[in-house]
Design an enzyme around this catalytic site. Structure first.
Site, PDB file in Angstrom:
ATOM      1  N   ILE A 109       0.837  -1.203   0.000  1.00  0.00           N
ATOM      2  CA  ILE A 109       0.000   0.000   0.000  1.00  0.00           C
ATOM      3  C   ILE A 109       0.873   1.256   0.000  1.00  0.00           C
ATOM      4  O   ILE A 109       0.588   2.232  -0.703  1.00  0.00           O
ATOM      5  CB  ILE A 109      -0.950  -0.025   1.229  1.00  0.00           C
ATOM      6  N   VAL A 145      10.735   3.083  11.691  1.00  0.00           N
ATOM      7  CA  VAL A 145       9.813   4.098  12.231  1.00  0.00           C
ATOM      8  C   VAL A 145       9.682   4.038  13.754  1.00  0.00           C
ATOM      9  O   VAL A 145       9.197   4.984  14.381  1.00  0.00           O
ATOM     10  CB  VAL A 145       8.395   4.014  11.598  1.00  0.00           C
ATOM     11  N   TYR A 150      -1.804  -7.421  16.479  1.00  0.00           N
ATOM     12  CA  TYR A 150      -2.226  -6.633  15.320  1.00  0.00           C
ATOM     13  C   TYR A 150      -3.572  -5.956  15.623  1.00  0.00           C
ATOM     14  O   TYR A 150      -3.734  -4.749  15.424  1.00  0.00           O
ATOM     15  CB  TYR A 150      -2.333  -7.526  14.074  1.00  0.00           C
ATOM     16  N   VAL A 191      -6.096  -6.856   1.695  1.00  0.00           N
ATOM     17  CA  VAL A 191      -5.501  -6.316   0.469  1.00  0.00           C
ATOM     18  C   VAL A 191      -4.312  -7.201   0.095  1.00  0.00           C
ATOM     19  O   VAL A 191      -3.568  -7.650   0.970  1.00  0.00           O
ATOM     20  CB  VAL A 191      -5.011  -4.863   0.701  1.00  0.00           C
TER      21      VAL A 191
END
Ligand SMILES: NC(=O)c1ccc[n+]([C@@H]2O[C@H](COP(=O)([O-])OP(=O)(O)OC[C@H]3O[C@@H](n4cnc5c(N)ncnc54)[C@H](O)[C@@H]3O)[C@@H](O)[C@H]2O)c1
Length: 261
Positions: free
Chosen positions: A18, A58, A153, A186
Site C-alpha cells: 500500500i 519508524v 495486530y 488487500v
C-alpha cells in the site's frame, strides 16, 4: 492540473504494498515524495519515482527525527508502515496462553510506537506551518475483533484508531487534519512473501461481500483524497475501504477455538 504540484509528501512503509502505491500516487500527482522504509528495497522504488529514499525504522525516535528534521515543510504525511507476521488464535502458537511476549511487543513496537514517532514529528512541522494532512493506515481489524488476525495486530490497530481521533482534536485548530483509512484484506506482503494457503484465501474471500481481496490501488485513492484540498472539512475520521467486509458478520462461533457447549 496535478493535485499535489509543488507539495511535499512523506510515505512510511513505502517499499512495498500500500505504501509503494501511495508513493506512486503522490509522485504521479506532482508531489516531491520522501519514501521511508526499514527495508533497503525502498531505494529502488524511490529511484523509479524520482523520490528521496530514507532507510529508517519508524519505531526508532532518533532515526525518525533525523528524517523529518531534514524537511522544511510537509504537506501530506501518509503514516502507513506496519507489520503482522504473528499467528492468530486460530493458528499454532497464537492463542493467548501461547503467544510469546516478544511477538506481542514486536508488532506493537512498529504499529503503535512507530506511528507515534512519525505522528509526533509530522505534528511538529505541520503545527508550525499551520497546515497539512496526516493519513494513517489503520485496518478493519482496528474497528472490531478479528479472530483470524493476531492479538497484537488487532490491539495495535484499535490503538491506532484512538490515536488518530485524539490527535485530530489537538491539531484541527492549527489547520492540520488527521484521518485514517481502514482497509480490509488487500493483496500485499504483510502476511509474508510466500503464497497464502488456498483455503485461507478462500475463507477470507467468503467474508467479503465483493467476493475478492482488494488491490493496493483500490485503497490508495481514498488516502490521496484525504490529503488533498477536496477533503478540507474531513478530520478525525476512520474511513472504510473493504469490499463490504465490515458490513458482514464474519465469524461463526463454530469457527472459534475450544469445545462446543
Ligand atoms: N494488506 C492488508 O490486508 C492490510 C489490511 C489493512 C491494513 N493494512 C495496513 O497497511 C499498511 C501497509 O501494509 P501492506 O499491507 O502494504 O504490507 P507490506 O508488508 O507490503 O508493506 C509494509 C511496509 O512497511 C515496512 N515496514 C515494516 N516495518 C517497518 C519499520 N519498523 N519501519 C519502517 N518501515 C517498516 C515494510 O518493510 C514494508 O515495505 C500496514 O499498516 C498494514 O497494517 C494492510
Amino acid at each position: 492540473m496535478e493535485r499535489f504540484a509543488g507539495q511535499v509528501a512523506v510515505v512510511t512503509g513505502a517499499g512495498s504494498g500500500i505504501g509503494r502505491e501511495l508513493a506512486r500516487g503522490c509522485a504521479a500527482e506532482g508531489a516531491q515524495v520522501h519514501l521511508v522504509d526499514v527495508n533497503e528495497s525502498v531505494r529502488e522504488v524511490a529511484d523509479e519515482l524520482g523520490g528521496v529514499a530514507h532507510v529508517c525504522d519508524v519505531s526508532d525516535p532518533g532515526a525518525v527525527r533525523a528524517v523529518f528534521g531534514g524537511l522544511e515543510s510537509v504537506d501530506a504525511a501518509f503514516l502507513n508502515a506496519g507489520v503482522n507476521g504473528v499467528p492468530s488464535m486460530l493458528q499454532d502458537g497464537g492463542a493467548l496462553d501461547e503467544l510469546p511476549f516478544e511477538a506481542w511487543r514486536r508488532v506493537l513496537t512498529v504499529n503503535l510506537d512507530g506511528l507515534f514517532c512519525c505522528l509526533q514529528e509530522s505534528a511538529r512541522i505541520m503545527k508550525r506551518q499551520q497546515r497539512g494532512s496526516i493519513v494513517v493506515t489503520a485496518s478493519t481489524a482496528g474497528l472490531r475483533p478479528e479472530p483470524r488476525v493476531s492479538y497484537p495486530y488487532v490491539a495495535s490497530k484499535h490503538a491506532v484508531v484512538g490515536l488518530v481521533k485524539q490527535a485530530s482534536l489537538e491539531l484541527a485548530g492549527y489547520g492540520v487534519r488527521v484521518n485514517a483509512i481502514a482497509p480490509g484484506p488487500v493483496v500485499t506482503n504483510i502476511g509474508g512473501t510466500a503464497p497464502r494457503p488456498e483455503a485461507a484465501v478462500a475463507a477470507w474471500e467468503n467474508s467479503i461481500p465483493a467476493r475478492r481481496w482488494g488491490q493496493p490501488s483500490e485503497v490508495t485513492d481514498l488516502a490521496l483524497l484525504l490529503a488533498d484540498a477536496r477533503s478540507a472539512w474531513m478530520t478525525g475520521g476512520v474511513h472504510l475501504v473493504d469490499g463490504g467486509a465490515s458490513a458482514l458478520t464474519q465469524v461463526l462461533s463454530s469457527e472459534l477455538p475450544g469445545a462446543r457447549r
